[in-house]
Design a protein around this motif. Structure first.
Motif, PDB file in Angstrom:
ATOM      1  N   PRO A   1      27.686  34.102 -25.964  1.00 26.61           N
ATOM      2  CA  PRO A   1      27.534  32.929 -26.912  1.00 26.61           C
ATOM      3  C   PRO A   1      26.194  32.980 -27.375  1.00 26.61           C
ATOM      4  O   PRO A   1      25.231  33.844 -27.012  1.00 26.61           O
ATOM      5  CB  PRO A   1      28.139  31.935 -26.184  1.00 26.61           C
ATOM      6  N   ASN A   2      25.970  31.921 -28.428  1.00 30.08           N
ATOM      7  CA  ASN A   2      24.440  32.020 -28.909  1.00 30.08           C
ATOM      8  C   ASN A   2      24.069  30.381 -28.604  1.00 30.08           C
ATOM      9  O   ASN A   2      22.935  30.220 -28.940  1.00 30.08           O
ATOM     10  CB  ASN A   2      24.775  32.080 -30.612  1.00 30.08           C
ATOM     11  N   ASN A   3      24.882  29.666 -27.854  1.00 32.11           N
ATOM     12  CA  ASN A   3      24.624  28.545 -27.226  1.00 32.11           C
ATOM     13  C   ASN A   3      25.171  28.302 -25.681  1.00 32.11           C
ATOM     14  O   ASN A   3      26.278  28.619 -25.561  1.00 32.11           O
ATOM     15  CB  ASN A   3      25.068  27.427 -28.039  1.00 32.11           C
ATOM     16  N   PHE A   4      24.326  27.783 -25.008  1.00 34.04           N
ATOM     17  CA  PHE A   4      24.932  27.750 -23.616  1.00 34.04           C
ATOM     18  C   PHE A   4      24.197  26.728 -22.559  1.00 34.04           C
ATOM     19  O   PHE A   4      23.395  26.036 -23.198  1.00 34.04           O
ATOM     20  CB  PHE A   4      24.921  29.142 -22.593  1.00 34.04           C
ATOM     21  N   PHE A   5      24.984  26.365 -21.409  1.00 33.90           N
ATOM     22  CA  PHE A   5      24.275  25.369 -20.845  1.00 33.90           C
ATOM     23  C   PHE A   5      22.985  25.691 -20.220  1.00 33.90           C
ATOM     24  O   PHE A   5      22.527  26.848 -20.101  1.00 33.90           O
ATOM     25  CB  PHE A   5      25.239  25.022 -19.504  1.00 33.90           C
ATOM     26  N   CYS A   6      22.336  24.565 -19.973  1.00 35.05           N
ATOM     27  CA  CYS A   6      20.981  24.490 -19.399  1.00 35.05           C
ATOM     28  C   CYS A   6      20.706  23.398 -18.368  1.00 35.05           C
ATOM     29  O   CYS A   6      21.377  22.329 -18.583  1.00 35.05           O
ATOM     30  CB  CYS A   6      19.791  24.909 -20.563  1.00 35.05           C
TER      31      CYS A   6
ATOM     32  N   PHE B   1      26.467  15.554 -27.603  1.00 41.81           N
ATOM     33  CA  PHE B   1      27.398  14.485 -27.603  1.00 41.81           C
ATOM     34  C   PHE B   1      28.187  14.098 -26.328  1.00 41.81           C
ATOM     35  O   PHE B   1      28.587  12.889 -26.159  1.00 41.81           O
ATOM     36  CB  PHE B   1      28.056  14.207 -28.752  1.00 41.81           C
ATOM     37  N   GLY B   2      28.564  15.376 -25.731  1.00 43.05           N
ATOM     38  CA  GLY B   2      29.596  15.124 -24.581  1.00 43.05           C
ATOM     39  C   GLY B   2      28.640  14.787 -23.261  1.00 43.05           C
ATOM     40  O   GLY B   2      29.436  14.559 -22.422  1.00 43.05           O
ATOM     41  N   GLY B   3      27.387  14.619 -23.464  1.00 42.38           N
ATOM     42  CA  GLY B   3      26.546  14.148 -22.238  1.00 42.38           C
ATOM     43  C   GLY B   3      25.987  15.607 -21.504  1.00 42.38           C
ATOM     44  O   GLY B   3      25.716  15.276 -20.348  1.00 42.38           O
ATOM     45  N   LYS B   4      26.576  16.722 -21.970  1.00 48.20           N
ATOM     46  CA  LYS B   4      26.193  17.787 -21.390  1.00 48.20           C
ATOM     47  C   LYS B   4      24.554  18.473 -21.950  1.00 48.20           C
ATOM     48  O   LYS B   4      24.496  18.107 -23.119  1.00 48.20           O
ATOM     49  CB  LYS B   4      27.250  19.015 -21.422  1.00 48.20           C
ATOM     50  N   PHE B   5      23.907  19.124 -21.119  1.00 49.48           N
ATOM     51  CA  PHE B   5      22.671  19.787 -21.730  1.00 49.48           C
ATOM     52  C   PHE B   5      23.145  21.372 -22.037  1.00 49.48           C
ATOM     53  O   PHE B   5      23.730  22.112 -21.333  1.00 49.48           O
ATOM     54  CB  PHE B   5      21.595  19.610 -20.664  1.00 49.48           C
ATOM     55  N   ASN B   6      22.731  21.805 -23.332  1.00 49.81           N
ATOM     56  CA  ASN B   6      22.555  23.208 -23.564  1.00 49.81           C
ATOM     57  C   ASN B   6      21.499  23.339 -24.650  1.00 49.81           C
ATOM     58  O   ASN B   6      20.570  22.607 -24.969  1.00 49.81           O
ATOM     59  CB  ASN B   6      24.047  23.345 -24.295  1.00 49.81           C
ATOM     60  N   CYS B   7      21.265  25.038 -24.756  1.00 52.98           N
ATOM     61  CA  CYS B   7      20.443  25.166 -25.623  1.00 52.98           C
ATOM     62  C   CYS B   7      20.815  26.510 -26.300  1.00 52.98           C
ATOM     63  O   CYS B   7      21.659  27.201 -25.879  1.00 52.98           O
ATOM     64  CB  CYS B   7      18.927  25.484 -24.646  1.00 52.98           C
ATOM     65  N   ASN B   8      20.089  26.763 -27.457  1.00 51.16           N
ATOM     66  CA  ASN B   8      20.371  28.213 -27.947  1.00 51.16           C
ATOM     67  C   ASN B   8      19.691  29.431 -27.145  1.00 51.16           C
ATOM     68  O   ASN B   8      18.724  29.009 -26.513  1.00 51.16           O
ATOM     69  CB  ASN B   8      19.609  28.264 -29.455  1.00 51.16           C
ATOM     70  N   VAL B   9      20.621  30.497 -27.116  1.00 52.24           N
ATOM     71  CA  VAL B   9      20.028  31.538 -26.378  1.00 52.24           C
ATOM     72  C   VAL B   9      20.366  32.905 -27.178  1.00 52.24           C
ATOM     73  O   VAL B   9      21.043  32.801 -28.400  1.00 52.24           O
ATOM     74  CB  VAL B   9      21.175  31.802 -25.363  1.00 52.24           C
TER      75      VAL B   9
ATOM     76  N   GLY C   1      14.638  27.923 -27.328  1.00 55.83           N
ATOM     77  CA  GLY C   1      14.578  26.480 -27.830  1.00 55.83           C
ATOM     78  C   GLY C   1      14.517  25.511 -26.979  1.00 55.83           C
ATOM     79  O   GLY C   1      14.518  25.669 -25.803  1.00 55.83           O
ATOM     80  N   GLU C   2      14.547  24.197 -27.062  1.00 57.45           N
ATOM     81  CA  GLU C   2      14.928  23.160 -26.040  1.00 57.45           C
ATOM     82  C   GLU C   2      16.142  22.968 -25.532  1.00 57.45           C
ATOM     83  O   GLU C   2      17.059  23.293 -26.144  1.00 57.45           O
ATOM     84  CB  GLU C   2      14.068  21.744 -26.748  1.00 57.45           C
TER      85      GLU C   2
ATOM     86  N   ARG D   1       9.195  27.430 -20.475  1.00 58.35           N
ATOM     87  CA  ARG D   1       9.897  28.780 -20.604  1.00 58.35           C
ATOM     88  C   ARG D   1      11.323  28.156 -20.084  1.00 58.35           C
ATOM     89  O   ARG D   1      11.590  28.555 -19.007  1.00 58.35           O
ATOM     90  CB  ARG D   1       9.463  29.939 -20.290  1.00 58.35           C
ATOM     91  N   THR D   2      12.090  27.458 -20.512  1.00 60.54           N
ATOM     92  CA  THR D   2      13.258  27.024 -19.955  1.00 60.54           C
ATOM     93  C   THR D   2      14.280  28.103 -19.604  1.00 60.54           C
ATOM     94  O   THR D   2      14.590  28.782 -20.660  1.00 60.54           O
ATOM     95  CB  THR D   2      13.925  25.639 -20.797  1.00 60.54           C
ATOM     96  N   ALA D   3      14.949  28.143 -18.438  1.00 59.35           N
ATOM     97  CA  ALA D   3      15.870  29.138 -18.298  1.00 59.35           C
ATOM     98  C   ALA D   3      17.370  28.536 -18.701  1.00 59.35           C
ATOM     99  O   ALA D   3      17.633  27.274 -18.319  1.00 59.35           O
ATOM    100  CB  ALA D   3      15.938  29.735 -16.798  1.00 59.35           C
ATOM    101  N   SER D   4      17.992  29.289 -19.188  1.00 65.75           N
ATOM    102  CA  SER D   4      19.681  28.816 -19.417  1.00 65.75           C
ATOM    103  C   SER D   4      20.452  29.009 -18.003  1.00 65.75           C
ATOM    104  O   SER D   4      19.810  29.687 -17.319  1.00 65.75           O
ATOM    105  CB  SER D   4      20.116  29.612 -20.495  1.00 65.75           C
ATOM    106  N   SER D   5      21.652  28.950 -18.100  1.00 63.81           N
ATOM    107  CA  SER D   5      22.566  29.249 -16.755  1.00 63.81           C
ATOM    108  C   SER D   5      23.224  30.569 -17.086  1.00 63.81           C
ATOM    109  O   SER D   5      23.957  30.696 -16.089  1.00 63.81           O
ATOM    110  CB  SER D   5      23.576  27.815 -16.845  1.00 63.81           C
TER     111      SER D   5
END
Length: 296
Positions: free
Chosen positions: A103-108, A90-98, A84-85, A72-76
């Motif tokens: 927003p509907n997508n944020f860092f994690c 592509f920018g080397g940053k990690f994010n996920c759908n929230v 989701g996962e 159950r991954t927490a977003s930032s």
């Protein structure tokens, strides 16, 4: 190096928090604790300042993520889990759908296992990534909390991949005492190497300084004190930039007292006893002094 936080420059200068590199993170779970409903507990998240534009992509130091909850991954975003996962873009940053749309997508932060196999040759810090040799490079290197440093692909190899004919240990005959081993049978040629023989317990969990900074290297005794290497951003007021610097931090039990403090305490106690004794002496002398009399 400029701060990695968006919208950091103001007309009246930089605030204290804008002098250093920042990155999004997720709270780490507290191992062994469960809530009343069987769910895992989280450490309290640090709320971002209001003026940070959370919709912007933020650059900054990308290492040292706190892992989210396994399964159950927490977003930032405080209190919001990934829908989701947590994947690298592509920018080397990690994010996920929230959940939601703004927003509907944020860092994690990806759930990465703690990997600590060896200490690097020069700075004697933990490798936090694979020990690799890039195309055209002569030496193997790995990533540490202070940047890249030389390492060994195996515990019996030097940083160039040659066989070690002696144990990898600090070379006290050199100026900086790097970890080195002999790469010839006559033991005349010394090369940098990564030190693999650190006590297993120190590889299994993070260690912290007494100031709650993550130890970049193992907590070891040095000149009677327990210390570890730590890194942090230091602000240069003249150049208006921050740079990452390495230093030693105390990591031993905080209740441990040095002989200096013990001596001060004993001295204060002795002085107090002497003062009390002097006061008692003068009081008793005055009490029992003979009063003047007249014969009738």
């Amino acid at each position: 190096m400029e701060s990695g936080r968006p919208s950091v420059h103001e007309e009246d200068g930089l605030s204290e928090e804008d002098k250093y590199m920042w990155d999004y993170c997720t709270p780490a779970t507290v191992e062994g604790l469960e809530g009343g409903d069987g769910s895992e507990e989280f450490e309290e998240a640090v709320v971002l300042p209001e003026r940070v534009n959370r919709t912007k992509r933020q650059s900054g130091y990308g290492g040292g993520f706190n892992p989210g909850n396994s399964g159950r991954t927490a977003s930032s975003l405080a209190g919001i889990n990934c829908d989701g996962e947590c994947t690298e873009n592509f920018g080397g940053k990690f994010n996920c759908n929230v959940p939601g749309s703004n927003p509907n997508n944020f860092f994690c932060s990806p759930n990465v296992p703690l990997k600590r196999e060896q200490l690097t040759s020069h700075n004697k810090l933990w490798c936090i990534g694979d020990c690799l040799r890039g195309s055209g490079n002569d030496y193997y290197q790995c990533k540490t909390l202070f940047g890249y440093d030389r390492c060994s692909p195996q515990e019996d190899r030097s940083s160039s991949g040659k066989t070690c004919f002696s144990p990898c240990q600090p070379n006290y005959e050199s100026e900086h005492h790097h970890y080195q081993c002999a790469t010839d049978e006559t033991k005349e040629q010394q090369e940098d190497c990564g030190y693999w023989h650190v006590a297993g317990a120190k590889k299994d969990a993070l260690e912290y300084t007494n100031a709650d900074q993550v130890c970049a290297g193992p907590c070891l005794e040095q000149e009677g004190d327990l210390v570890c290497g730590q890194v942090g951003w230091v602000w240069n007021e003249d150049e208006m930039v921050s740079s990452l610097q390495m230093s030693l931090g105390s990591c031993g039990p905080q209740q441990k007292m040095s002989w200096t403090y013990i001596g001060i305490i004993i001295g204060c106690v002795v002085a107090a006893v002497l003062v009390i004794a002097l006061i008692a002496f003068f009081v008793s002398k005055r009490k029992y002094s003979q009063a003047a009399t007249r014969d009738y």
